[in-house]
Design an enzyme around this catalytic site. Sequence first.
Site, PDB file in Angstrom:
ATOM      1  CD  GLN B 128      -2.615   1.230   2.597  1.00  0.00           C
ATOM      2  OE1 GLN B 128      -2.078   1.385   3.677  1.00  0.00           O
ATOM      3  NE2 GLN B 128      -3.918   1.050   2.479  1.00  0.00           N
ATOM      4  N   GLY B 129       0.797   2.047  -1.043  1.00  0.00           N
ATOM      5  CA  GLY B 129       1.580   3.280  -1.134  1.00  0.00           C
ATOM      6  C   GLY B 129       0.695   4.493  -0.957  1.00  0.00           C
ATOM      7  CB  SER B 131       2.067   7.108   4.504  1.00  0.00           C
ATOM      8  OG  SER B 131       0.991   6.538   5.188  1.00  0.00           O
ATOM      9  CB  SER B 163       3.652  -2.836   5.344  1.00  0.00           C
ATOM     10  OG  SER B 163       3.476  -1.897   6.372  1.00  0.00           O
ATOM     11  CD  GLU B 246     -10.302  -4.363   7.532  1.00  0.00           C
ATOM     12  OE1 GLU B 246     -10.364  -4.247   8.759  1.00  0.00           O
ATOM     13  OE2 GLU B 246      -9.272  -4.188   6.893  1.00  0.00           O
TER      14      GLU B 246
HETATM   15  C1  LIG Z   1       3.941  -0.349  11.407  1.00  0.00           C
HETATM   16  C2  LIG Z   1       3.390   0.618  10.421  1.00  0.00           C
HETATM   17  C3  LIG Z   1       3.013   0.173   9.158  1.00  0.00           C
HETATM   18  C4  LIG Z   1       2.512   1.076   8.215  1.00  0.00           C
HETATM   19  N1  LIG Z   1       2.212   0.600   6.970  1.00  0.00           N
HETATM   20  C5  LIG Z   1       1.819   1.478   6.007  1.00  0.00           C
HETATM   21  C6  LIG Z   1       1.610   1.045   4.673  1.00  0.00           C
HETATM   22  O1  LIG Z   1       1.766  -0.129   4.352  1.00  0.00           O
HETATM   23  N2  LIG Z   1       1.239   1.953   3.739  1.00  0.00           N
HETATM   24  C7  LIG Z   1       1.042   3.270   4.052  1.00  0.00           C
HETATM   25  O2  LIG Z   1       0.668   4.030   3.169  1.00  0.00           O
HETATM   26  N3  LIG Z   1       1.231   3.727   5.308  1.00  0.00           N
HETATM   27  C8  LIG Z   1       1.628   2.866   6.292  1.00  0.00           C
HETATM   28  N4  LIG Z   1       1.857   3.316   7.588  1.00  0.00           N
HETATM   29  C9  LIG Z   1       1.760   4.751   7.847  1.00  0.00           C
HETATM   30  C10 LIG Z   1       0.683   5.193   8.821  1.00  0.00           C
HETATM   31  O3  LIG Z   1      -0.570   5.180   8.231  1.00  0.00           O
HETATM   32  C11 LIG Z   1       1.084   6.599   9.330  1.00  0.00           C
HETATM   33  O4  LIG Z   1       2.236   6.447  10.111  1.00  0.00           O
HETATM   34  C12 LIG Z   1       0.019   7.265  10.149  1.00  0.00           C
HETATM   35  O5  LIG Z   1      -1.108   7.581   9.385  1.00  0.00           O
HETATM   36  C13 LIG Z   1       0.547   8.565  10.813  1.00  0.00           C
HETATM   37  O6  LIG Z   1       1.180   9.421   9.903  1.00  0.00           O
HETATM   38  P1  LIG Z   1       2.658   9.982  10.215  1.00  0.00           P
HETATM   39  O7  LIG Z   1       3.500   8.827  10.528  1.00  0.00           O
HETATM   40  O8  LIG Z   1       3.034  10.863   9.108  1.00  0.00           O
HETATM   41  O9  LIG Z   1       2.506  10.831  11.531  1.00  0.00           O
HETATM   42  P2  LIG Z   1       2.027  12.356  11.634  1.00  0.00           P
HETATM   43  O10 LIG Z   1       0.779  12.531  10.878  1.00  0.00           O
HETATM   44  O11 LIG Z   1       3.161  13.259  11.341  1.00  0.00           O
HETATM   45  O12 LIG Z   1       1.702  12.432  13.169  1.00  0.00           O
HETATM   46  C14 LIG Z   1       2.693  12.716  14.182  1.00  0.00           C
HETATM   47  C15 LIG Z   1       1.961  12.974  15.483  1.00  0.00           C
HETATM   48  O13 LIG Z   1       1.089  14.103  15.316  1.00  0.00           O
HETATM   49  C16 LIG Z   1      -0.238  13.767  15.658  1.00  0.00           C
HETATM   50  N5  LIG Z   1      -1.184  14.476  14.799  1.00  0.00           N
HETATM   51  C17 LIG Z   1      -1.176  14.602  13.459  1.00  0.00           C
HETATM   52  N6  LIG Z   1      -2.239  15.292  13.029  1.00  0.00           N
HETATM   53  C18 LIG Z   1      -2.955  15.600  14.129  1.00  0.00           C
HETATM   54  C19 LIG Z   1      -4.184  16.281  14.374  1.00  0.00           C
HETATM   55  N7  LIG Z   1      -4.929  16.796  13.382  1.00  0.00           N
HETATM   56  N8  LIG Z   1      -4.605  16.385  15.636  1.00  0.00           N
HETATM   57  C20 LIG Z   1      -3.882  15.858  16.668  1.00  0.00           C
HETATM   58  N9  LIG Z   1      -2.748  15.211  16.519  1.00  0.00           N
HETATM   59  C21 LIG Z   1      -2.289  15.076  15.261  1.00  0.00           C
HETATM   60  C22 LIG Z   1      -0.313  12.272  15.440  1.00  0.00           C
HETATM   61  O14 LIG Z   1      -1.349  11.672  16.232  1.00  0.00           O
HETATM   62  C23 LIG Z   1       1.059  11.797  15.888  1.00  0.00           C
HETATM   63  O15 LIG Z   1       1.079  11.655  17.276  1.00  0.00           O
HETATM   64  C24 LIG Z   1       2.360   2.437   8.543  1.00  0.00           C
HETATM   65  C25 LIG Z   1       2.727   2.888   9.805  1.00  0.00           C
HETATM   66  C26 LIG Z   1       3.246   1.994  10.745  1.00  0.00           C
HETATM   67  C27 LIG Z   1       3.642   2.501  12.093  1.00  0.00           C
END
Ligand SMILES: Cc1cc2nc3c(=O)[nH]c(=O)nc-3n(C[C@H](O)[C@H](O)[C@H](O)COP(=O)(O)OP(=O)(O)OC[C@H]3O[C@@H](n4cnc5c(N)ncnc54)[C@H](O)[C@@H]3O)c2cc1C
Lengths: 341, 397
Positions: B128-129, B131, B163, B246
Amino acid sequence: MDFDLSDDQRALKDGIATLLDGVLPLEATRSAEHRADVVDPTAWAALAEAGVFSLLVPESDGGVGFGLAEGTVVFEELGRVLAPGPLVATTALAPVLPAAAEGIAHAVIDAPGRSAAPPLLEHPATCAAVVVLPRIEQVAEEAVLVPVGDLSATPVERSLDPLTPLASLATPLPVGTPLEGIDTAALRQRIMVLAAATQVGIAGEVVAIATEYAKGREQFGRPIGGFQAIKHLLADALARTELARAAVQSAAVILDDPLVAEREADTLSLSTVQLRWRAVAGAKLLADDAAITNARTAIQVHGGMGFTWEVPVHLYLKRSRVLASSFGTRSELADLLAALA
Amino acid sequence: MDLRYTDAEESFRSDLRAWLAEVLPTLPAKPAATDWPGRRAYDQGWQAQLFAAGYAGVDWPVEGGGRGASPIEQLIFKEECERAGAPYVGTGFVGLLHAGPTIIAEGTLAQRERFLPPILNGDEVWCQGFSEPGSGSDLASLRTRAVRDGDHYVVSGSKIWTSHAEVADHCELLVRTGPEDSRHKGISWLIMPMDLPGIEIRPLTTIAGSTEFAELFLDEVRIPVENRVGEENDGWRVTMVTLSFERGTGFVGELLESMRLLRSLTGLAQRTGAWGDAAVRKRIGALTASFDGLWALTKRNVSEAARNGIPGVGGTVFKLAYSEQGQQLTELAMDLLDRAGLAASGLDGADGQGELPNEELVDAWIKSISLTIAAGTSQVQRNIVGERILGLPKEKS
Ligand SMILES: Cc1cc2nc3c(=O)[nH]c(=O)nc-3n(C[C@H](O)[C@H](O)[C@H](O)COP(=O)(O)OP(=O)(O)OC[C@H]3O[C@@H](n4cnc5c(N)ncnc54)[C@H](O)[C@@H]3O)c2cc1C
């Protein structure tokens, strides 16, 4: 499998809500704060008339013939409006005590044992008799019935919950009349489920009250509900309510339906006896927690207003402590659950 | 409130139970956690067996090649698989739970014929691409650009946290086809074969020390227009279609696994003597209540989904509540391990009987840390509950 309320259950919920709007509006209930006779005989009679007390009594014995699933629907509504009186005890006793089924108010207390403090009787002026229930760990023993007149009861000058007057009882309690041939475990489980359903009603209502407030109250030029610090408190509170409600309804169905109990016991590799205790203990633990924590949250969301007597949220918090303090405290329930884990 | 299963559901359960009892002992040994090609092969093998027995895509509609089972049968399927200790979907996750259902709902006939069968029989693996480095919680701000050039899109940008990218055959890719600031209105959903020129995969190491996700660098990757699912610029809606797919059963496997972990922790506490500590017992008791409650909530969500097609309020609060409880559970596991929790590889005699390997509990603890981040952080979930369910004022966006 259908976890949703059936059409009949929905009608029951609406019916009881409408009835309570009419006979037990919160303002009317509040006018009796700190009085010994907070239970209004007219409102109580209306509940009896509507079948609240004979809810669980089989139709063949003149009752409504519903199960605990319907019981949870009704008691959630009673919790929502903070209906005063020994409702849980009277309804839970009704299947084994015809006087209770007729609407004669009864109390249930846990047999003394846990703490050094004297046992406290709720609504002493309203109840005709009290059933002393063996503690959870002694559920094989008999429950006994003691007329309130036989007790040496001293009114408590001021109770925490202004809608739950109390009397302290001298120990040892009178011997009383054993309730022979009744299933004490089932009685305790009924009480626990109905008390837990009342707590779910409380947990849900305080979230509704606080959410309304958060939409209307403005600071820094916007409604406080737009601030995440507030929004997230309420989101967590809603999650607690929903989790508790699912657990309470599931426990009710497990007690009502032996086939469901067997299937679930199979899934968890427990006996059906263990499964029933685990279901009711878990349900009450989650519901007690949801009610107490959500009520505190709702006060926080109201700021200084929340600390005033006028805003009713404190009454919900205080009632939640009344319900959480008997028939299994959170600590006792956690112990029981660990033994069944 | 009727929690009985029908005769048909009970016989679905007993057939499945019998089949699992027969095939599970014949499975090959599990590959090492870090051996991704080995894990891919193992997951494909299991998927092929499910396919042969008619259990592939239990929850897929019949027109997509699935079994078309009701949400309640899906629940039974996951319950029995977990109970029997069957393999998890593993690297098949994105194909079976996201890409496949999206193609069923929104794909053309040609796309369905090309891509669905190899997902069901285990031949092809998806990733899944979504993020990007600059777009996580705020996914609608994504910037990977797709420019039309004849019958191709030319795609440049980067994706992150993808992932299983290293072992995937296809990627469900969200790209910007509209103007830069078009947010939800300018996104398209593309199928990207992972062997196209211009794709660079740079593995990222998780805090568990595993390379389960990666960063993707896309440099003028040419993706045929016929690989677009849904209309151009309608990709956001296409994505949302899958999210409700789901139907309340998304976390059932994880939930039941947690319930099993809780039972084994009880055993561990009894063997190590920690059981004598009332605080430990009370934590176990409280977790038992919470997980039983989550199980009841799951049933409610599933029956709402069976009735209305979506799991309702309970579905939204479930992820929030499960993530928090899951972390408390593994925190207890670490406390019970005591200093044995400092060893991330097997420690002989860690629990007196060698029954619960310390390395598994340590691994469960580390993995649980992502529960409140992956698939929508808990903060974002709370925003959703507050805004969509309680109706509180929205964040600025
Ligand atoms: C193990 C794992 C597997 C994953 N696999 C995939 C995958 O296969 N494909 C894919 O596309 N993505 C994948 N992801 C990505 C995942 O969906 C994102 O990490 C997640 O959506 C959070 O985005 P970010 O990491 O950019 O964090 P950010 O959005 O930068 O968030 C950082 C912090 O800020 C907080 N924050 C952000 N916006 C707000 C708001 N509006 N209000 C309050 N707090 C806020 C968040 O809660 C967090 O604590 C994976 C992530 C993990 C950890």
